[in-house]
Write an enzyme that holds these catalytic residues in place. Structure first.
Site, mmCIF file in Angstrom:
data_model
loop_
_atom_site.group_PDB
_atom_site.id
_atom_site.type_symbol
_atom_site.label_atom_id
_atom_site.label_comp_id
_atom_site.label_asym_id
_atom_site.label_seq_id
_atom_site.Cartn_x
_atom_site.Cartn_y
_atom_site.Cartn_z
ATOM 1 C CD GLU A 163 0.244 1.029 3.169
ATOM 2 O OE1 GLU A 163 -0.142 2.121 2.723
ATOM 3 O OE2 GLU A 163 1.078 0.921 4.077
ATOM 4 C CD GLU A 167 -1.863 6.285 9.312
ATOM 5 O OE1 GLU A 167 -2.406 6.796 10.313
ATOM 6 O OE2 GLU A 167 -1.001 5.401 9.403
ATOM 7 C CE LYS A 222 4.587 0.764 2.257
ATOM 8 N NZ LYS A 222 3.847 2.002 2.244
ATOM 9 C CE LYS A 269 4.834 23.944 6.405
ATOM 10 N NZ LYS A 269 4.928 25.373 6.133
ATOM 11 N N GLY A 275 6.631 11.201 11.650
ATOM 12 C CA GLY A 275 6.199 10.086 12.490
ATOM 13 C C GLY A 275 5.435 9.101 11.628
ATOM 14 C CB CYS A 278 5.106 3.658 6.765
ATOM 15 S SG CYS A 278 3.693 2.578 6.557
#
Length: 465
Positions: A163, A167, A222, A269, A275, A278
């Site tokens: 994936e 989030e 990934k 940024k 955090g 992943c």
């Protein structure tokens, strides 16, 4: 090519829940069952009050409302779901090992192995088994060995389908993915399995966005994607420290380099640090893999990305202490934000945990306000560090449900999560409630410095002197 009628996903967390909800939403003719041994989590997924879903993602509850009970089901009946499924996604936790060989770097695959053994025990007919969790390279081979040697002599095709969700934007990322990666064997059966999975995504994504690779390339891609993104954050954060010493402004530097088409503007940024579940885990995994193949220079290179991230969090905490006259003992410091980023209730590896821990070591009294994170989660995050007793954590840190009442007699406010609501708070009222001088430490660079300075705050933010 086998027609997929029944999908089972083992693991109802931040990946399994949203991903399966979108598949069910977009493929009404496929029955999708998400299973988990955690009965409380399944109960929350089935709650009639959609605001109580265990995962908060913008757009998720609307999709669950449409598909749940139609062709989307959440259950603790793991064996039954495995038995009925044509295709099984494994989406369980793969935390960094806290013991033994590879401690602190390698992925702990015990939950993956338990899943594989369970599938092998239950399956009576051929299955396509898909790694959805983030895994080290060659895990698919381990899963295949377990299934082939302990199963009921049925054929298992193992695919890697990592994936790439962020989030806070997971639903958008699923509905309009940059790419979907499907790795598998290049045998006829392997190719057929890859096509079967591809055909599901083709219900809503153009075929050219679906990449079919060998299984090793898929697994490694990934880890590398997350490592590259985290590297950009650590790179700009290292420059933020330099900006604070030289009167440069890190946003101006980021804009200047981001306009170079070879570099681009994303993930530049500066902040108190990255955090989430992943980035750190995947880089440590990459470090461990490189070390295990004797590639010391490669492992040292990627380990530095983590070291800069840790340095940034510690630097932020140190800045608060030094600005507050070198002592925060007994001083009330309000944290706005605990989640690792806005628009999620996930706190894994959140910078706030480590900044709070550093300040609690200095005997600060911390009050936390976060619009989506529960007080149970905040205390669990601190207790897991084992730095002090649970009683001490609860004595020194309290949780508030109101961002305005919690600032009474506070010495300072620290912005740890970039929630949009913090930009529109009544900062004039907040100023009147705080002790003077009133300090604001902006770890996310989201507030208007001119406005806060005009009100009277002593305002500072990462990346500016």
């Amino acid at each position: 090519m086998k027609t997929i009628k029944n999908i089972c996903c083992i693991g109802a967390g931040y990946v399994g829940g949203p991903t399966m909800s979108v598949i069910a939403f977009k493929c009404p003719d496929i029955q999708v069952t998400v299973v988990d041994i955690n009965a409380e989590r399944i109960k929350a997924w089935n709650d009639t009050d959609l605001d109580k879903l265990p995962v908060y993602e913008p757009g998720l509850k609307e999709i669950v409302a449409t598909a749940r009970g139609r062709n989307l089901f959440f259950s603790t009946e793991v064996d039954q779901a495995i038995d009925q499924a044509d295709m099984i996604f494994i989406s369980v936790n793969t935390p960094t090992k806290t013991y033994g060989k590879g401690k602190g770097q390698a992925a702990d695959l015990k939950y993956i192995e338990l899943c594989a053994r369970n599938i092998a025990r239950v399956a009576k007919d051929d299955k396509i088994v898909i790694e959805k969790s983030t895994l080290p390279v060659r895990t698919a081979q381990a899963i295949k060995n377990i299934l082939d040697n302990t199963g009921n002599h049925v054929n298992f095709e193992i695919l890697s389908n990592p994936e790439f969700l962020a989030e806070g934007t997971a639903i958008t990322d699923l509905l309009n993915a940059d790419r979907v990666l499907i790795g598998g064997d290049s045998t006829p059966n392997g190719e057929a399995a890859k096509q079967a999975l591809s055909s599901i995504y083709e219900n809503w994504l153009p075929k050219e966005r679906i990449l079919l690779t060998n299984v090793w390339s898929s697994e490694l891609s990934k880890l590398v994607a997350n490592a590259f993104l985290a590297q950009r954050i650590s790179s700009i954060n290292s420059i933020s420290a330099l900006c604070e010493k030289t009167d440069a402004d890190v946003d101006e530097v980021a804009k200047a380099i981001g306009l170079d088409s070879r570099i681009g503007p994303k993930f530049l940024k500066a902040s108190v640090g990255f955090g989430g579940s992943c980035f750190q885990k995947d880089i440590l995994n990459l470090v461990y893999i490189a070390k295990s193949y004797g590639l010391e220079e490669v492992s040292n290179y990627w380990e530095q990305v983590i070291k800069i991230n840790d340095y940034q969090k510690q630097r932020f905490a140190d800045s608060i202490v030094s600005t507050l006259y070198n002592t925060v003992s007994g001083k009330k410091i309000v944290f706005y934000g605990w989640a690792f980023k806005k628009d999620t209730n996930d706190t894994r590896e959140s910078a706030a945990i480590y900044v709070a821990n550093a300040l609690l070591e200095e005997q600060a009294e911390i009050v936390v306000y976060d619009p989506k994170v529960s007080d149970q989660q905040i205390y669990a995050d601190l207790d897991r560090l084992n730095t002090r007793s649970e009683e001490e954590n609860r004595r020194l840190l309290t949780v508030s449900k109101d961002p305005l009442t919690c600032v009474d007699d506070a010495h300072a406010i620290a912005i740890l999560t970039e929630w949009d609501e913090f930009k529109t708070l009544d900062w004039e009222t907040i100023y009147t409630k705080m002790l003077k001088p009133s300090f604001v430490f902006d770890g996310r660079r989201i507030l208007d410095s001119k406005k806060l300075n005009a009100i009277g705050f002593k305002y500072s933010r990462i990346g500016e002197s």
